[in-house]
Scaffold this motif. Structure first.
Motif, PDB file in Angstrom:
ATOM      1  N   ARG A  43      14.038   5.481   2.663  1.00  0.00           N
ATOM      2  CA  ARG A  43      13.354   4.559   2.862  1.00  0.00           C
ATOM      3  C   ARG A  43      13.110   4.177   4.413  1.00  0.00           C
ATOM      4  O   ARG A  43      12.136   3.711   5.347  1.00  0.00           O
ATOM      5  N   ARG A  84      14.147   5.403   6.910  1.00  0.00           N
ATOM      6  CA  ARG A  84      14.756   6.261   7.965  1.00  0.00           C
ATOM      7  C   ARG A  84      13.046   6.417   7.717  1.00  0.00           C
ATOM      8  O   ARG A  84      12.493   7.357   8.653  1.00  0.00           O
ATOM      9  N   ARG A  85      11.946   6.674   7.015  1.00  0.00           N
ATOM     10  CA  ARG A  85      10.773   6.628   6.429  1.00  0.00           C
ATOM     11  C   ARG A  85      10.010   5.435   7.738  1.00  0.00           C
ATOM     12  O   ARG A  85       8.812   5.609   7.997  1.00  0.00           O
ATOM     13  N   GLU A 110       7.732   6.259  10.660  1.00  0.00           N
ATOM     14  CA  GLU A 110       6.692   5.421  10.944  1.00  0.00           C
ATOM     15  C   GLU A 110       6.113   4.812  11.831  1.00  0.00           C
ATOM     16  O   GLU A 110       4.998   4.256  12.667  1.00  0.00           O
ATOM     17  N   ASP A 138       8.284   0.768  -0.177  1.00  0.00           N
ATOM     18  CA  ASP A 138       6.703   1.359   0.284  1.00  0.00           C
ATOM     19  C   ASP A 138       5.515   1.029   0.990  1.00  0.00           C
ATOM     20  O   ASP A 138       4.615   0.978   2.524  1.00  0.00           O
TER      21      ASP A 138
END
Length: 363
Positions: free
Chosen positions: A201, A203-204, A208, A299
């Motif tokens: 997350r 990295r995500r 984003e 998330d």
């Protein structure tokens, strides 16, 4: 008046630096005793605040107990030479112990509700405990409330003036859009057993945010190799200029989330238990979005950061910040009043008149 302040974290340097400047201009003397943690001692040097080191802390339970004995003796040694009239700190175990030995008052700030184990080691030896009105913890006859946030000690406009040209050292031009990310080490005593963003997350999150502009990362912990390129390498004295001009803050640091909010930058804060002050910054001023560290909430936190960036309205953010400043006190005036009153009394009387009094904002 001679004031000894124990420093356990870089944020504590910022808490007391404006107070130090004002009080020294009035003829009072200071000594800081500081743990060797991250950039705390670098900040003290940078601001010209006189200090002695009490060495590095420890991570293990046994190590922390051994360090407590060592640090108590270190603070005591310096206090015997300095002869303070008042001990001041943010929840210092060592300052509280030594103040009791020397029969001097200890005044401590506290805004971290879940640091319950440490509180048991310093609160019984502390004369006054200063907490924000939004503090979720128990009040006693020692408590005095203040209507504000710790970060206003050093980020209220009469103390801090942002300078957008400071961003150039990181290759960011004035007006350029960027996001600020903060990861912590989770090694503080009150973080035992806790964790934050997973590597996937992290990295995500960065991927984003990069869709909206540059990303800079401040991290206590080692970063995944592919994210190391985004690490922010600047003079630590300049970090608040970056928080002020960031489009959004996302991270695991309650202090930096609050710093961002009081500067008018929307913040997404991820932590297992949260803080009373970040709750208030969300519910009353809508400048922070709080999330737990569950995978689902991680998330959701990333999605909320995207929403902040997609719906950015600088005018609305400035109005929220103005509201915050208008509804809160000048923290340095408050602290000066507390210190001078305690010194003039020569002792500390309980601020409460009976058990029903939950604290007040003046002494």
């Amino acid at each position: 008046m001679r004031i000894l302040i124990d420093i356990g974290h870089p944020a504590h340097v910022h808490y007391f630096r404006a107070f130090y400047c004002e009080m020294t201009s009035r003829g009072h003397e200071f000594l800081f005793v500081a743990r060797q943690k991250e950039i705390a001692q670098d900040l003290l040097r940078g601001f010209g605040m006189p200090f002695y080191s009490r060495g590095k802390g420890r991570d293990s339970v046994l190590g922390k107990l051994a360090y407590m004995v060592y640090a108590d003796l270190s603070v005591l040694r310096h206090a015997l030479r300095f002869k303070p009239d008042l001990f001041l700190s943010f929840s210092s175990v060592y300052g509280s112990h030594v103040s009791t030995i020397l029969r001097k008052p200890h005044v401590a700030f506290d805004d971290t509700e879940h640091a319950s184990l440490a509180r048991k080691m310093w609160a019984p030896f502390t004369d006054l405990v200063l907490v924000p009105t939004c503090f979720r913890g128990e009040r006693t006859r020692k408590h005095i409330e203040f209507d504000g946030f710790m970060e206003l000690l050093y980020l209220r406009p009469n103390v801090f003036e942002p300078d957008e040209t400071k961003l150039r050292v990181a290759g960011i031009q004035p007006g350029e859009r960027f996001s600020f990310v903060r990861f912590v080490s989770w090694k503080a005593g009150h973080d035992y057993g806790a964790n934050g963003f997973t590597e996937a997350r992290k990295r995500r999150l960065v991927a984003e945010l990069l869709r909206f502009g540059r990303v800079v990362i401040s991290s206590e912990a080692p970063l995944p190799e592919d994210l190391e390129q985004y690490r922010l390498r600047i003079d630590p004295l300049d970090v608040h200029h970056f928080l002020r001009y960031a489009a959004v803050f996302v991270g695991e640091s309650a202090t930096m989330a609050s710093e961002s909010a009081v500067l008018g930058t929307p913040a997404v804060y991820v932590d297992p238990v949260g803080r009373g002050y970040t709750d208030r910054l969300e519910s009353e001023f809508h400048l922070v979005a709080n999330f737990t560290t569950s995978e689902e909430d991680q998330d959701q936190a990333i999605n909320r950061a995207i929403e902040f960036l997609e719906n950015s309205d600088q005018g609305a953010l400035e109005m929220k910040r103005s509201l915050l400043l208008n509804r809160t006190i000048d923290m340095n005036d408050f602290l000066i009043e507390i210190a001078e009153t305690v010194f003039e009394q020569g002792r500390v009387d309980s601020p409460a008149t009976d058990g029903k009094d939950k604290g007040r904002t003046t002494v």
